[in-house]
Scaffold this active site. Structure first.
Site, short mmCIF file in Angstrom:
data_model
loop_
_atom_site.label_atom_id
_atom_site.label_comp_id
_atom_site.label_asym_id
_atom_site.label_seq_id
_atom_site.Cartn_x
_atom_site.Cartn_y
_atom_site.Cartn_z
N LYS A 1 60.89 34.46 33.13
CA LYS A 1 60.58 35.31 34.28
C LYS A 1 61.44 34.91 35.48
O LYS A 1 61.59 33.73 35.79
CB LYS A 1 59.10 35.19 34.62
CG LYS A 1 58.64 36.12 35.74
CD LYS A 1 57.13 36.03 35.92
CE LYS A 1 56.65 36.90 37.07
NZ LYS A 1 55.18 36.84 37.24
N SER B 1 53.28 41.13 37.91
CA SER B 1 54.70 40.92 38.15
C SER B 1 55.47 40.44 36.91
O SER B 1 56.70 40.34 36.94
CB SER B 1 54.90 39.90 39.28
OG SER B 1 54.33 38.65 38.97
N SER C 1 49.11 39.08 37.27
CA SER C 1 50.50 39.30 36.87
C SER C 1 50.79 39.00 35.41
O SER C 1 51.83 39.41 34.89
CB SER C 1 51.43 38.45 37.74
OG SER C 1 51.41 38.91 39.08
#
Length: 465
Positions: A76, A151, A175
């Site tokens: 990520k 996210s 997220s």
């Protein structure tokens, strides 16, 4: 043989038995990315193919050295991978190359993972919709006109589309959970402090966000969690790592509390609660007992505590960047609200959080897991910034539509997002299994039993059909 849809555990076993090589797996991975990433934009900063094939060849030539040996992974884009850019989705950091791995990344590298690039994320991870001015929009693999959540949106899409078999993510406000629910995969927010963050700035007080695993099965998540987890002597918090080596499907006799819409306090788009209840009937079919639970705490108090502590944490992180003039409006709002807080207001918010933790602990005297949907709306159009209303009820912040994820986040409880199936429009949705602190392995066992009964991630998105 199409190996990109196989679970990570299967691929790693095949690598160990030399049924496939790391080079074959890397080549298949890069071919899958070439075929689908252009439409979805999940993987960013993809490394050079020749270099990746050299690293795969080196993995083939070496003895198995860890739980992820030879497995292609992308990290990520909020976390640092030495030698790769870390933009955090912000023009302020676009193109800046990390000098070293963050802690959980270093642990994955030591376990033998081969890093192929990064997964896309919203700017600074703010907002559950993956778009930013550096890398653009990541799109839902089940309908490219829709949001994939966030996210950890790039990670969820890469898993759903077969570009990765395992992925890391992070979760402050859903997220890891919302994108999993919207992409028909699994995401886990571990008990807070089980997976330590990078030891920079404050390590005592901001106990909201955590790193965690995503995958196409709970057993695969356990494999990655075992690599990421474990105390860091440089940090004051931590907890023992549970035994994650043998996650068996076990739901018989489990007691599950269904929190639904929190007694009518939270608005939901039509069909989400019905689909969630269908998923709960799967647990009943596996021998679990499911019961509705009345709201165990004030919605207003939870939200007041959450927004105060979130303002405080985000502002502490982003305040130095405020004068740049290049933060998105939601980030500016978080920073400015945080700067207005008094120490006493933060303390009062923490007192509310403490009260909720105690109330939840009492619930877990009766239940093994509490269940909520992963989101209050279906995946919305990808050209929106966020939903402005639900069923006519106006959303007063950019994240109010994600209120359903706050209970687990605020108390630092483990939560596993599992697919719940598909709505009338063919869009995925998920439910959260929330457990008592430290019950991470038990939640994964519940989730694995559900997985084997449903196999939802095998319903491949249109990009692979």
């Amino acid at each position: 043989m199409d190996i990109t849809g196989r679970e990570a555990g299967d691929l790693l076993a095949m690598l160990e038995r030399r049924e496939i090589s790391a080079q074959e797996l890397m080549r298949a991975t890069l071919e899958r990315i070439a075929a689908s990433n252009g439409a979805l934009n999940a993987i960013v900063d993809l490394r050079d193919e020749e270099v990746l094939m050299q690293e795969a060849r080196a993995a083939d030539d070496a003895p198995m050295r860890g739980a992820l040996h030879g497995l292609p992974m992308a990290v990520k884009d909020l976390a640092n991978v030495g030698g790769l850019p870390t933009s955090q989705g912000s023009p302020l950091f676009a193109g800046q190359v990390a000098q070293a791995d963050d802690l959980h990344v270093a642990r994955m590298r030591a376990a033998g993972a081969i890093f192929i690039g990064k997964t896309n994320t919203p700017e600074f991870g703010l907002g559950s919709h993956t778009f930013n001015p550096v890398h653009g929009v990541t799109r839902n693999p089940y309908n490219a006109a829709r949001s994939c959540g966030g996210s950890s949106g790039g990670a969820a899409v890469a898993l759903a589309a077969g570009m990765l078999s395992l992925a890391d993510g992070s979760d402050m406000m859903g997220s890891l959970r919302n994108p999993a629910g919207w992409c028909n995969v699994y995401g886990m927010r571990p008990s807070w402090s089980l997976v330590p963050s990078e030891p920079r700035a404050d390590t005592f007080l901001h106990q909201l966000s955590t790193n965690g695993p995503m995958a196409r099965s709970p057993r695969d998540m356990a494999r990655l969690l075992a690599v990421m987890a474990g105390p860091d002597p440089r940090q004051p918090h931590g907890m023992p790592v549970p035994d994650l080596s043998d996650i068996r499907p076990e739901a018989k006799g489990a007691r599950i509390g269904w929190l639904g819409d929190w007694g009518g306090d939270w608005p939901f788009e039509a069909g989400i609660l019905d689909l969630s209840e269908e998923a709960l009937r799967v647990f009943e079919g596996l021998g679990a007992r499911v019961e509705p639970v009345k709201p165990p705490f004030s919605r207003v108090a939870l939200w007041q505590s959450w927004v105060t502590l979130r303002h405080w944490a985000v502002s502490a992180n982003l305040s130095p960047l405020l004068e740049s003039g290049r933060l998105k409006p939601e980030a500016i709002w978080e920073v400015e609200e945080g700067q207005r807080l008094s120490a006493l207001k933060v303390h009062k918010a923490s007192v509310i959080r403490s009260g909720w933790f105690a109330a939840a602990a009492r619930l877990f005297e009766t239940y093994d897991a509490l269940v909520l949907p992963t989101a209050q709306v279906w995946p919305f159009p990808a050209d929106w910034t966020y939903p402005k209303e639900i069923n006519g009820q106006q959303m007063d912040t950019y994240h109010r539509w994600m209120e359903v994820v706050v209970p687990a986040s605020l108390a630092g409880l483990p939560a596993v997002a599992v697919p719940a199936g598909f709505g009338a429009g063919g869009l995925p949705m998920g439910i959260q299994l929330i457990g008592r602190r430290g019950d991470d392995a038990r939640l994964l066992e519940l989730a694995q039993a559900y997985h084997e009964a449903t196999l939802w991630p095998t319903k491949r998105p249109p990009v692979l059909s």
